[in-house]
Design an enzyme around this catalytic site. Structure first.
Site, PDB file in Angstrom:
ATOM      1  N   HIS A 131      -1.799  -1.861 -14.843  1.00  0.00           N
ATOM      2  CA  HIS A 131      -3.028  -1.366 -14.186  1.00  0.00           C
ATOM      3  C   HIS A 131      -4.051  -2.506 -14.219  1.00  0.00           C
ATOM      4  CE1 HIS A 131      -5.912   1.417 -12.685  1.00  0.00           C
ATOM      5  NE2 HIS A 131      -6.129   2.173 -13.758  1.00  0.00           N
ATOM      6  N   HIS A 144       1.992  -2.137  -5.368  1.00  0.00           N
ATOM      7  CA  HIS A 144       1.032  -1.064  -5.641  1.00  0.00           C
ATOM      8  C   HIS A 144       1.695   0.274  -5.356  1.00  0.00           C
ATOM      9  CE1 HIS A 144      -2.692   1.268  -5.569  1.00  0.00           C
ATOM     10  NE2 HIS A 144      -3.229   0.255  -6.214  1.00  0.00           N
ATOM     11  N   ASP A 186      -5.761  -7.366  -8.039  1.00  0.00           N
ATOM     12  CA  ASP A 186      -5.754  -8.241  -9.206  1.00  0.00           C
ATOM     13  C   ASP A 186      -5.284  -9.657  -8.887  1.00  0.00           C
ATOM     14  OD1 ASP A 186      -6.701  -6.361 -11.049  1.00  0.00           O
ATOM     15  OD2 ASP A 186      -4.740  -5.426 -11.138  1.00  0.00           O
TER      16      ASP A 186
HETATM   17  N1  ACO Z   1       7.331  -7.784  -8.870  1.00  0.00           N
HETATM   18  C1  ACO Z   1       8.634  -7.625  -8.582  1.00  0.00           C
HETATM   19  N2  ACO Z   1       9.197  -6.464  -8.241  1.00  0.00           N
HETATM   20  C2  ACO Z   1       8.390  -5.399  -8.169  1.00  0.00           C
HETATM   21  C3  ACO Z   1       7.011  -5.481  -8.440  1.00  0.00           C
HETATM   22  C4  ACO Z   1       6.490  -6.738  -8.792  1.00  0.00           C
HETATM   23  N3  ACO Z   1       5.210  -6.880  -9.066  1.00  0.00           N
HETATM   24  N4  ACO Z   1       6.457  -4.272  -8.286  1.00  0.00           N
HETATM   25  C5  ACO Z   1       7.445  -3.432  -7.935  1.00  0.00           C
HETATM   26  N5  ACO Z   1       8.606  -4.113  -7.862  1.00  0.00           N
HETATM   27  C6  ACO Z   1       9.924  -3.568  -7.490  1.00  0.00           C
HETATM   28  C7  ACO Z   1      10.537  -2.802  -8.627  1.00  0.00           C
HETATM   29  O1  ACO Z   1      11.295  -3.637  -9.468  1.00  0.00           O
HETATM   30  C8  ACO Z   1      11.369  -1.791  -7.898  1.00  0.00           C
HETATM   31  O2  ACO Z   1      12.534  -2.446  -7.449  1.00  0.00           O
HETATM   32  P1  ACO Z   1      13.937  -1.639  -7.393  1.00  0.00           P
HETATM   33  O3  ACO Z   1      13.697  -0.478  -6.466  1.00  0.00           O
HETATM   34  O4  ACO Z   1      14.875  -2.657  -6.876  1.00  0.00           O
HETATM   35  O5  ACO Z   1      14.172  -1.196  -8.791  1.00  0.00           O
HETATM   36  C9  ACO Z   1      10.520  -1.472  -6.671  1.00  0.00           C
HETATM   37  O6  ACO Z   1       9.702  -2.620  -6.458  1.00  0.00           O
HETATM   38  C10 ACO Z   1       9.633  -0.254  -6.846  1.00  0.00           C
HETATM   39  O7  ACO Z   1       8.953  -0.362  -8.096  1.00  0.00           O
HETATM   40  P2  ACO Z   1       8.263   0.852  -8.840  1.00  0.00           P
HETATM   41  O8  ACO Z   1       8.015   0.458 -10.255  1.00  0.00           O
HETATM   42  O9  ACO Z   1       8.992   2.122  -8.592  1.00  0.00           O
HETATM   43  O10 ACO Z   1       6.927   0.962  -8.035  1.00  0.00           O
HETATM   44  P3  ACO Z   1       5.594   1.589  -8.554  1.00  0.00           P
HETATM   45  O11 ACO Z   1       4.951   2.248  -7.421  1.00  0.00           O
HETATM   46  O12 ACO Z   1       5.778   2.410  -9.777  1.00  0.00           O
HETATM   47  O13 ACO Z   1       4.835   0.256  -8.994  1.00  0.00           O
HETATM   48  C11 ACO Z   1       3.199  -1.122  -9.838  1.00  0.00           C
HETATM   49  C12 ACO Z   1       3.513   0.004  -8.853  1.00  0.00           C
HETATM   50  C13 ACO Z   1       3.302  -0.596 -11.271  1.00  0.00           C
HETATM   51  C14 ACO Z   1       1.749  -1.562  -9.589  1.00  0.00           C
HETATM   52  C15 ACO Z   1       4.173  -2.302  -9.630  1.00  0.00           C
HETATM   53  O14 ACO Z   1       4.119  -2.767  -8.302  1.00  0.00           O
HETATM   54  C16 ACO Z   1       3.912  -3.427 -10.610  1.00  0.00           C
HETATM   55  O15 ACO Z   1       4.382  -3.386 -11.741  1.00  0.00           O
HETATM   56  N6  ACO Z   1       3.130  -4.498 -10.198  1.00  0.00           N
HETATM   57  C17 ACO Z   1       2.762  -5.552 -11.082  1.00  0.00           C
HETATM   58  C18 ACO Z   1       1.589  -5.132 -11.956  1.00  0.00           C
HETATM   59  C19 ACO Z   1       0.297  -5.077 -11.181  1.00  0.00           C
HETATM   60  O16 ACO Z   1      -0.037  -5.984 -10.416  1.00  0.00           O
HETATM   61  N7  ACO Z   1      -0.481  -4.018 -11.436  1.00  0.00           N
HETATM   62  C20 ACO Z   1      -1.790  -3.844 -10.816  1.00  0.00           C
HETATM   63  C21 ACO Z   1      -1.758  -2.760  -9.795  1.00  0.00           C
HETATM   64  S1  ACO Z   1      -3.315  -2.629  -8.989  1.00  0.00           S
HETATM   65  C22 ACO Z   1      -4.286  -1.851 -10.133  1.00  0.00           C
HETATM   66  O17 ACO Z   1      -3.877  -1.121 -10.974  1.00  0.00           O
HETATM   67  C23 ACO Z   1      -5.680  -2.196 -10.083  1.00  0.00           C
END
Ligand code: ACO
Length: 376
Positions: free
Chosen positions: A220, A259, A313
């Protein structure tokens, strides 16, 4: 019910008048106003009023809010003494969490959950949290806290209290827009956390402390500091590919990308990137922003076809770095802005409360016979 909504994805937990996001179009709307308009034409104080009232203030209302923030910005002695004790041992986000609880502990009206008092609490926390973080940073740098100034807006005051130097017009503008962009974002994890705590009719201070603890996590608000570490570790363009390949190879995520709601570029990242170009013109740290752009372009090619784009971010890290702000303050800065959205949601919650109490599907053992300890 046998279905589990993991991560509560796709579930409406409440209705709100505060914020609408269209994750496919990349639209972010605060109470009917597009984020692009607010970032260009508004100030953080106006946006705070908007979130707390669902309408823009007139001149008198804005002046009144600014006067209240000025009155509330200084910290009580007990809070300042607390920060002096905490800074050598405690990181800034946890300091903020503790400070919010203490500000609540010395507020005789903390358990008054009527709307007029809650509104004052919302503005009080907005004012004081910025002072807490600035004082923390000054003290750990061996300097005394700087008193706020009544002639500066909230974002400018934060920069002033942080550095003790007159911020440039560009720095004031950039921080003000950054605060606007981070002010509100519908039912994200930290807002939900505040809502859950508030739904028990615990007070606004404890609800906000819960939200701060939730924002801290790297999935987050903690992602902006993690982006800083990633770009810092990459250092040069030639290291982008091996760094990203190694990271993804280990099954890790690239911070600042992806996201839950946006399946296109986060509009806040678009605005921050534009600001980044302006700040980079005079910043000695522009290499960091340039490298972030190259990382963004590399990831766009690498992740093509997947709905993974820069989020807020990704560029806040480089913008803050170019403003000379230390990386462990990036997530606290997020909180200094989001306090307005958190408290606005709490105003809605307290006005129409229902305890948040979902279910969990039991999948443990059934009907076991109790064995006395001597027989185990
Ligand atoms: N890098 C690489 N792969 C990713 C990323 C990433 N940043 N984010 C998602 N994926 C991939 C996952 O590995 C997954 O792949 P798969 O289907 O092959 O297993 C797919 O995308 C879906 O991922 P989920 O975890 O189901 O997606 P979710 O909606 O839960 O994720 C999240 C959202 C937690 C923000 C995710 O994109 C992430 O971890 N990003 C990095 C952390 C980040 O930048 N957080 C800030 C968000 S903005 C905020 O809170 C202000």
């Amino acid at each position: 019910m046998t279905e589990i909504a993991r991560g509560l994805e796709g579930i409406n937990v409440t209705a709100t008048k505060l914020c609408r996001i269209d994750g496919l179009k990349g639209e972010l709307i605060y109470s009917g106003y597009n984020i692009y308009d607010l970032a260009e034409k508004s100030s953080f104080e106006e946006v705070a009023f908007l979130l707390w009232n669902q309408r823009l203030p007139n001149k008198q209302e804005l002046d009144d809010l600014k006067a209240f923030l000025n009155k509330e910005r200084p910290l009580d002695g007990v809070v300042e003494r607390l920060i002096r004790e905490l800074w050598p041992h405690v990181r800034p986000m946890r300091t903020l969490e503790i400070a919010v609880e203490v500000i609540g502990a010395i507020d005789p009206d903390s358990s008054d959950l009527t709307q007029p008092t809650l509104r004052k609490t919302a503005a009080r926390l907005t004012a004081k949290m910025a002072t807490v973080i600035a004082a923390y940073d000054r003290l750990r740098n061996g300097k005394e806290p700087v008193a706020p100034r009544d002639d500066l807006g909230h974002a400018a005051n934060f920069l002033w209290m942080l550095t003790g130097e007159e911020p440039t017009e560009l720095a004031k503008h950039v921080m003000d827009v950054a605060f606007i962009l981070h002010a509100e974002h519908e039912m994200n994890a930290s807002t939900f956390s505040a809502m859950v705590t508030g739904s028990t009719l615990s007070d606004m201070y404890s609800s906000i402390a819960s939200a701060i603890g939730t924002l801290k996590g790297p999935l987050h608000g903690g992602a902006n500091e993690a982006v800083f570490k990633t770009v810092d570790a990459i250092k040069e363009e030639k290291n982008i590919a091996p760094h990203v390949e190694a990271l993804l190879g280990r099954g890790e995520r690239v911070m600042g990308i992806g996201h839950r709601i946006y399946k296109t570029t986060d509009p806040r990242a678009v605005i921050l990137e534009r600001l980044g170009h302006q700040v980079a013109e005079t910043s000695p740290d522009r290499w960091y922003f340039d490298l972030s752009l190259k990382l963004r372009d590399y990831l766009a090619r690498k992740l093509e076809g997947k709905p993974l784009y820069p989020n807020v971010d990704f560029f806040s890290a480089s913008v803050y770095r170019m403003l000379g702000i230390k990386s462990d303050l990036y997530t606290p800065i997020f909180a200094l802005a989001r306090i307005t959205g958190w408290t606005a949601h709490l105003l809605e919650q307290y006005a129409d409360n229902r305890l948040v109490r979902p279910n969990a599907l039991y999948e443990g053992a059934a009907n076991r016979e109790y064995t006395p300890i001597a027989n185990r």
